[in-house]
Scaffold this motif. Structure first.
Motif: not given
Length: 235
Positions: A192, A200, A203, A228, A231
């Motif tokens: 990122v 991911t 998060i 991002l 995703r």
């Protein structure tokens, strides 16, 4: 394949031994006139295939199979056709040869044994590959430490070193972010920022150009933000 012959008839052992010599995949390492001698041998040596007579004095071929632990592949050799159904109740038995044995029938049995060995090897390799797909190793003070991919939160580049932050521990490794990135599964990790790769799945929330993972606020570059967002399972 290393193999042994177990048969109380000398002539039968000689015939099978000759066929083994004529078959490229096979190597005859020993032959036995009784099962007890073979059991002692197998306690100290590993073989891939056994040519086994069913009818032997005081000890049948089935008794033999039940006696040894983790039996290798077995080709039964007998003049009796009546045990074929019982024979295939044993997973280790790959074929059933009825005497007198022809060269063609012998080779077909060997092909079956060879195919089963290749299948077993492929299965084992696949299992190892699947295990390796869930983890990687890092070298810390000459010790190899296993880390599961799912346990990694963040990978951060700091100069010539990489900081790997997991749920329970942090590790510092002399490496590059690119080298680590190539080993991480793409469906789980995303770069990122030029200095950060994140898991991911870890998060907690996203605000402006940063993400929160654990207690760490990680910057997200403008170039990497669209990927991002792809995703995320947005409602």
């Amino acid at each position: 394949m290393n193999c042994i012959v177990i048969d109380d008839e000398e002539m039968a052992r000689a015939i099978i031994g000759q066929m083994i010599e004529n078959s490229a995949p096979l190597k005859l390492v020993q032959e036995f006139s009784n099962a007890m001698q073979a059991i002692k041998y197998l306690n100290q040596h590993q073989v891939d295939l056994i040519f086994l007579d069913i009818h032997m004095p005081d000890f049948t071929g089935f008794d033999f199979i039940q006696t040894i632990k983790n039996p290798p592949k077995v080709i039964l050799v007998t003049s009796d056709k009546n045990f074929a159904i019982e024979a295939f109740e044993y997973e280790c038995i790959v074929d059933y040869l009825v005497k007198p044995i022809t060269e063609d029938r012998f080779l077909k049995a060997v092909q079956k044994a060879n195919a089963k060995q290749l299948t077993a090897a492929t299965t084992a390799n696949k299992a190892v590959a699947e295990d390796n797909a869930n983890e990687f190793y890092i070298n810390i003070d000459r010790r190899l430490i296993k880390i599961e991919f799912a346990a990694v939160n963040i990978v951060e580049a700091k100069g010539d070193y990489i900081h790997i932050k997991t749920e329970g521990k942090n590790y510092v490794v002399h490496s590059t972010l690119k080298k680590i990135e190539d080993k991480l599964p793409k469906d789980l990790f995303l770069k990122v920022h030029r200095s950060f790769i994140i898991n991911t799945k870890k998060i907690i929330d996203i605000e402006d150009n940063s993400v929160l993972i654990g207690k760490d606020v990680i910057p997200v570059s403008r170039a990497n933000r669209p990927e991002l967002m792809k995703r995320l399972n947005l409602l």
